[in-house]
Design an enzyme around this catalytic site. Sequence first.
Site, PDB file in Angstrom:
ATOM      1  N   HIS A  60     -40.215-108.434 -73.495  1.00 35.34           N
ATOM      2  CA  HIS A  60     -39.477-107.648 -72.501  1.00 35.34           C
ATOM      3  C   HIS A  60     -40.175-107.880 -71.149  1.00 35.34           C
ATOM      4  O   HIS A  60     -41.332-107.507 -70.986  1.00 35.34           O
ATOM      5  CB  HIS A  60     -39.483-106.160 -72.857  1.00 35.34           C
ATOM      6  CG  HIS A  60     -38.754-105.871 -74.138  1.00 35.34           C
ATOM      7  ND1 HIS A  60     -39.262-105.076 -75.126  1.00 35.34           N
ATOM      8  CD2 HIS A  60     -37.538-106.298 -74.574  1.00 35.34           C
ATOM      9  CE1 HIS A  60     -38.392-105.017 -76.122  1.00 35.34           C
ATOM     10  NE2 HIS A  60     -37.338-105.750 -75.819  1.00 35.34           N
ATOM     11  N   GLU A  63     -42.415-105.427 -68.898  1.00 36.15           N
ATOM     12  CA  GLU A  63     -43.581-104.767 -69.508  1.00 36.15           C
ATOM     13  C   GLU A  63     -44.825-105.556 -69.105  1.00 36.15           C
ATOM     14  O   GLU A  63     -45.344-106.383 -69.842  1.00 36.15           O
ATOM     15  CB  GLU A  63     -43.365-104.669 -71.019  1.00 36.15           C
ATOM     16  CG  GLU A  63     -42.110-103.834 -71.298  1.00 36.15           C
ATOM     17  CD  GLU A  63     -41.697-103.762 -72.765  1.00 36.15           C
ATOM     18  OE1 GLU A  63     -40.658-103.128 -73.036  1.00 36.15           O
ATOM     19  OE2 GLU A  63     -42.388-104.329 -73.613  1.00 36.15           O
ATOM     20  N   HIS A 157     -46.471-104.809 -75.936  1.00 42.79           N
ATOM     21  CA  HIS A 157     -45.386-104.173 -75.184  1.00 42.79           C
ATOM     22  C   HIS A 157     -45.885-102.941 -74.451  1.00 42.79           C
ATOM     23  O   HIS A 157     -46.953-102.423 -74.751  1.00 42.79           O
ATOM     24  CB  HIS A 157     -44.270-103.714 -76.147  1.00 42.79           C
ATOM     25  CG  HIS A 157     -43.496-104.828 -76.764  1.00 42.79           C
ATOM     26  ND1 HIS A 157     -42.192-105.104 -76.438  1.00 42.79           N
ATOM     27  CD2 HIS A 157     -43.855-105.746 -77.686  1.00 42.79           C
ATOM     28  CE1 HIS A 157     -41.775-106.153 -77.141  1.00 42.79           C
ATOM     29  NE2 HIS A 157     -42.775-106.557 -77.904  1.00 42.79           N
ATOM     30  N   GLU A 221     -47.280-100.877 -78.773  1.00 47.12           N
ATOM     31  CA  GLU A 221     -46.808-100.153 -77.583  1.00 47.12           C
ATOM     32  C   GLU A 221     -48.037 -99.562 -76.922  1.00 47.12           C
ATOM     33  O   GLU A 221     -48.704 -98.686 -77.477  1.00 47.12           O
ATOM     34  CB  GLU A 221     -45.822 -99.042 -77.981  1.00 47.12           C
ATOM     35  CG  GLU A 221     -44.526 -99.556 -78.606  1.00 47.12           C
ATOM     36  CD  GLU A 221     -43.582-100.212 -77.599  1.00 47.12           C
ATOM     37  OE1 GLU A 221     -43.848-100.176 -76.374  1.00 47.12           O
ATOM     38  OE2 GLU A 221     -42.559-100.794 -78.050  1.00 47.12           O
TER      39      GLU A 221
HETATM   40 ZN   LIG Z   1     -40.954-103.941 -75.216  1.00 48.52          ZN
END
Ligand SMILES: [Zn+2]
Length: 335
Positions: A60, A63, A157, A221
Amino acid sequence: MFAPYKDIIEHTLATRDDQVEARFEILSAGTEVTLHDCGVLRVEPNTACTTSLVISCGVHGNETAPIELVRDMVRDILEEEQKAGQRVLFIMGNPWSMQIAQRFEEVNMNRLFAGDWQNYDTSLKEVKRAAKLEAYVANFFAEEPTTVTQRYHYDLHTAIRGSQRERFALYPFVQGRTLPENQKAFLARADINTVLLQQKEANTFSSFSSLRYQAESFTLELGQVKPFGQNDLKRYRGIDYALRELIAGEPLPEKPAKPVDEFEVCHSIDVTSDQWEFFIPDDALNFTEYQPGTLIWRDGDQEYRVGSEPEYIVFPNPKVPVGQRAGLMLRKRVG
Ligand SMILES: [Zn+2]
């Protein structure tokens, strides 16, 4: 390696639409470094190593904190400030979305792996890129020396939504496997004290490497989305340290030095009709705890209430079409 650009981020952004010719360099310690493609760099030590390590970021593109961490790791390896004792494949996933500071441009790349890119229009950039990244990972594992006995993949991420637990890991589902103690030790070392054990095969990048190549892999994350240059990288010291130890060739501790809480899904929240009502506020943080009996959703005479133990919500998003998932309820595993 990245001339005329100053680092791997600038090179990745500038060459995103080019046919990038491979570049190769041997460092004074004998480490071989190959830039295979835009945002794809392989490091091979000339000493016997035991681990193939894939470190990916920017699947992504907005990020950015993990992308900056990877930039600095790569710089330090090239300048021989960081020891390279294991083979590493660094990947910046989605250069186009990095350029426009969006999660993705046309397709969410983290739904395209484990071959799912084949179900999309393969003329789309992100679809093509997912197919290429799978091939780079496949080659990286296929070409490992016989001394290698372990494959790890950490896909880095950050999240848009805040979380009661600042950092958490998702452990992809693979039939019959359990989370090893030394991977929990890695998470603890990276200051990640929460892991969500997935219960279904998925099409994320980390699912791909564990399903196809038996890698111990995670989607990590690590904090919140911020533009390039606005990250407080001090908040990412744990993961930076833990990855650099692995790259240097330090073995993982056998047991975690701090507890790592394990969660599993107990209920998938699905939007069942137009009358479906959701009782979780729009701004609820991930891992918000709800007490037994709390009403979560209702649809006519159907409803879901928290069971006899507290439950925790992740990824709440009621603004999805009927039939789709609006979040997950989790339970903490005991023992
Ligand atoms: Zn992500």
